[in-house]
Scaffold this motif. Structure first.
Motif, mmCIF file in Angstrom:
data_model
loop_
_atom_site.group_PDB
_atom_site.id
_atom_site.type_symbol
_atom_site.label_atom_id
_atom_site.label_comp_id
_atom_site.label_asym_id
_atom_site.label_seq_id
_atom_site.Cartn_x
_atom_site.Cartn_y
_atom_site.Cartn_z
ATOM 1 N N ALA A 143 28.388 27.180 -13.937
ATOM 2 C CA ALA A 143 28.484 28.549 -13.434
ATOM 3 C C ALA A 143 27.417 29.414 -14.094
ATOM 4 C CB ALA A 143 29.877 29.106 -13.711
ATOM 5 N N PRO A 144 27.025 30.533 -13.455
ATOM 6 C CA PRO A 144 25.947 31.370 -14.014
ATOM 7 C C PRO A 144 26.188 31.812 -15.452
ATOM 8 C CG PRO A 144 26.401 32.008 -11.754
ATOM 9 C CD PRO A 144 27.451 31.006 -12.119
ATOM 10 N N VAL A 145 27.442 32.193 -15.774
ATOM 11 C CA VAL A 145 27.720 32.635 -17.146
ATOM 12 C C VAL A 145 27.547 31.480 -18.122
ATOM 13 C CG1 VAL A 145 29.478 33.570 -18.681
ATOM 14 C CG2 VAL A 145 29.260 34.461 -16.351
ATOM 15 N N ILE A 146 28.058 30.307 -17.764
ATOM 16 C CA ILE A 146 27.911 29.131 -18.621
ATOM 17 C C ILE A 146 26.439 28.756 -18.764
ATOM 18 C CG2 ILE A 146 28.495 26.713 -18.879
ATOM 19 C CD1 ILE A 146 30.824 28.576 -19.314
ATOM 20 N N ALA A 147 25.697 28.836 -17.653
ATOM 21 C CA ALA A 147 24.269 28.500 -17.704
ATOM 22 C C ALA A 147 23.514 29.459 -18.623
ATOM 23 C CB ALA A 147 23.675 28.537 -16.301
ATOM 24 N N GLY A 148 23.872 30.744 -18.594
ATOM 25 C CA GLY A 148 23.233 31.698 -19.500
ATOM 26 C C GLY A 148 23.522 31.381 -20.956
ATOM 27 N N ALA A 149 24.784 30.981 -21.237
ATOM 28 C CA ALA A 149 25.121 30.595 -22.611
ATOM 29 C C ALA A 149 24.361 29.348 -23.037
ATOM 30 C CB ALA A 149 26.630 30.369 -22.722
ATOM 31 N N VAL A 150 24.186 28.416 -22.096
ATOM 32 C CA VAL A 150 23.414 27.204 -22.398
ATOM 33 C C VAL A 150 21.973 27.566 -22.731
ATOM 34 C CG1 VAL A 150 22.458 25.107 -21.361
ATOM 35 C CG2 VAL A 150 24.876 25.654 -21.069
ATOM 36 N N LEU A 151 21.400 28.513 -21.984
ATOM 37 C CA LEU A 151 20.027 28.948 -22.272
ATOM 38 C C LEU A 151 19.906 29.477 -23.697
ATOM 39 C CD1 LEU A 151 17.096 29.859 -21.394
ATOM 40 C CD2 LEU A 151 18.162 32.049 -20.845
#
Length: 669
Positions: free
Chosen positions: A201-209
């Protein structure tokens, strides 16, 4: 076939590490270990180049190791093939250099077993196709390099460097572990193929970044995660420093690209902002710190931070362009970043080899204890000059080509629709331009103080040229710097499969352009021809030299250098490294370094020499790590009381902890 060859090379590296433990006391151990490491790295280099140029993707190989239900998965695609080529090119050069330099090691048994293990860890990290295998290889790389940093452990500064390095390595591994945990999700998909098939999900992807930027950035040397790098790189033996600076930091860049460009899914435009800010700030702060250094290897370590900033700036641009549907611009930015990855591996390894040659010949790393080495080490001085010109981004060498491509990508930034990026990218471009100018000043200072002028110490005056193995390794890297600079189109075309893998597009084919010119966007906008620039510089310099020596005067006179009216021939009348950096230190020192100059001026009649002491501070260390260290020590001091509890108190603590965990699980469910 290439994957099996590289897989076999990893096993061979580990076998050589075991062999080094067995034969560490024998007289032939140094030649055996470095010779075998060079051959193995050469085989891995040829296999990875073959895979890169074939532009293919090989099926996974599953080994019966690692996690029981997935094993250890290995994969070789265009991106990993490129970084494998960089890793093993550096491995070949460092191994050949070690054949000569290694015989000067006072304790070779502390270096030989860990050198091939270090190469095995880096190679395996790039090959891994599941999270467990990658993190295991990452830790092997970190622990082997940590042992090499502590090779000269009897020096207190080296022990501190090893401690700071292992702490920062643990922090980086934890951040990457959390990133892979978020990518795995509820299904626990630890293989890269499964993660790639289910975008977070976008929020998870941002945290991964953010976690990838912290984990990979701490190993690469992004500010403010850079504090270990200027401590560890000078502490290690010089050929190991070349591997850590020129190669290991590129494995960190690979980790960032693998996670962000491959596993995290399509990027959002705002992903580029933290990457661009980190890249631009790192470039300027790194080169400013390098300008202030008086230790040759420490200067080179800070310069690595600047070049890592340049690479991340290019990757940030690529994220911005890819998110906005500009694949051609994204391909240009990634090409510039990967080209600079390759270039930095060449000229930074060459510079650390040069620093090792100077250290071997003089026993000195302090700039103000050197000087005049161009007369005593003529071959080394020419080869190091090539590296200094390349890292200063001066045409026609390779550093200019990759940085020029980066600025061409920056000029495409008006195409992005977001006003935040329209304002940010030119600001980052200005920072990169400033860092390029400061890099030229930095290496004019370094080369001039080390190789030009008169010897500032007896050790510099008595220096002799180093062995042929060391010179051969340096000459090969210098030749590659020249070739990559005058034939950049060949390198760009070779990088195309890796660029296409990262952003789904590649730059136009450059090999078909007339006169080997490179055209990144369109001929009407910009073009560059490294070969013509090289021929023009060679021709004009030759004509000028001929005119001066044949036409300006019928006799060549050799006289002492102008002494400014002071006939004292003492070397202390020369510019020193500290005095060269004084104007820049006074411009930036009060804000970025909290610089303080302490002048000890003796009274009239007092024959003591005047002394200038410059005190500099690393704001990241003082503002972040020192307070954090004090907090940890405070908490640890209070938790130390737990060692002295009674059995009843221990049982009560365990019971309360169990109740707390059950409550957390109940609330989570």
């Amino acid at each position: 076939m290439p994957l099996l060859i590289v897989q076999g090379c990893v096993a061979a590296f580990l076998a050589v590490a075991v062999l080094a433990l067995v034969a560490r006391r024998s007289g032939y151990a140094t030649t055996l270990v470095y010779g075998l490491s060079a051959l193995i790295a050469l085989a891995a280099l040829l296999a990875s180049l073959g895979q890169l140029l074939s532009d293919g993707t090989l099926a996974d190989v599953v080994l019966p190791l690692g996690l029981p239900w997935i094993g250890a998965r290995l994969h070789l695609d265009a991106l990993s093939a490129f970084f494998l080529a960089v890793v093993n090119l550096g491995g070949v050069a460092a191994s050949v250099y070690g054949l000569g330099y290694g015989h000067h090691e006072s304790e070779p048994q502390r270096v030989l077993p860990f050198f091939p293990a270090f190469l095995a860890g880096m190679t395996m990290a790039v090959l891994s196709a599941d999270a467990f295998s990658f993190l295991f290889s990452w830790e092997l790389m970190s622990l082997a390099s940590w042992a090499l940093v502590l090779a000269h452990h009897r020096e207190a500064d080296n022990r501190q460097a090893g401690y700071v390095y292992i702490v920062m390595a643990g922090f980086g591994t934890m951040a990457l572990l959390l990133a892979f945990g978020l990518l795995a999700g509820d299904a626990g998909s630890f293989t890269f193929a499964e993660i790639r098939a289910h975008h977070p999900a976008p929020v998870i992807a941002g945290a991964v970044l953010v976690l990838a930027l912290l984990g990979a950035g701490s190993k690469a040397g992004l500010v403010p995660l850079h504090v270990w790098l200027p401590l560890a790189h000078p502490a290690a033996p010089s050929h190991v420093s070349a591997l850590m600076s020129g190669v290991m930091t590129k494995v960190a860049i690979y980790a960032f690209m693998r996670i962000v460009f491959d596993l995290a899914g399509p990027p959002a435009w705002w992903w580029s902002i933290p990457v661009l800010v980190a890249g631009g700030g790192t470039a300027v702060i790194g080169i400013l710190h390098a300008l202030m250094q008086t230790d040759f290897k420490r200067l080179l370590a800070y310069s690595t931070i600047e070049n890592i900033g340049l690479v991340f700036a290019g990757l940030g641009l690529a994220l911005a362009f890819e998110a906005n549907g500009l694949p051609a611009a994204a391909a240009l930015a990634v090409t510039a970043a990967l080209f600079h990855v390759f270039n930095h591996a060449l000229f930074k390894s060459l510079l650390f080899f040069g620093a090792g040659a100077v250290l071997t010949a003089t026993g000195q790393r302090r700039l103000d204890g050197l000087g005049g080495l161009i007369h005593r080490m003529p071959v080394t001085s020419v080869l190091v000059l090539v590296a200094c010109v390349a890292i200063s981004a001066l045409p026609p060498l390779n550093g200019f080509a990759s940085e020029w491509l980066t600025f061409q990508a920056i000029l495409l930034s008006p195409q992005v629709p977001e006003w935040g990026l329209k304002l940010l990218v030119p600001a980052v471009g200005a920072l990169l331009a400033l860092s390029a100018a400061l890099a030229a000043a930095c290496f004019v200072r370094a080369y001039g103080v080390v190789f030009l002028g008169r010897p500032r110490s007896a050790a510099a005056e008595e220096a002799v040229e180093v062995d042929r193995w060391s010179l051969g390794a340096m000459a090969a890297l210098a030749l590659l710097c020249v070739l990559a600079g005058i034939l950049p189109g060949v390198v760009i075309d070779a990088l195309a499969p890796a660029v296409h893998f990262a952003v789904g597009e590649r730059m136009p084919v450059q090999s078909g352009v007339d006169w080997l010119t490179i055209i990144p966007v369109a001929a009407s906008r910009s073009s560059y021809n490294g070969l013509l620039v090289f021929l023009f510089i060679t021709f004009s310099a030759s004509v000028s030299a001929y005119a001066i020596h044949r036409l300006a005067s019928r006799a060549v006179r050799r006289t002492p250098a102008w002494d400014c009216g002071f006939p004292d021939p003492s070397p202390v009348t020369q510019y020193s490294a500290t005095s060269f950096a004084q104007p820049i230190r006074r411009v930036y020192g009060s804000t970025l370094f909290r610089a303080r100059e302490i002048v000890d001026m003796p009274a009239p009649g007092d024959m003591r020499p005047a002394r200038l002491v410059v005190v500099l501070h690393d704001l990241a260390w003082d503002g972040l790590y020192s307070p954090l260290t004090r907090i940890v020590q405070f908490i640890a001091g209070h938790l130390d009381r737990l060692h002295f509890l009674t059995i009843r108190q221990y049982l009560s603590l365990v019971f309360l902890s169990l109740v707390l965990l059950l409550m957390v699980l109940a609330l989570w469910g």
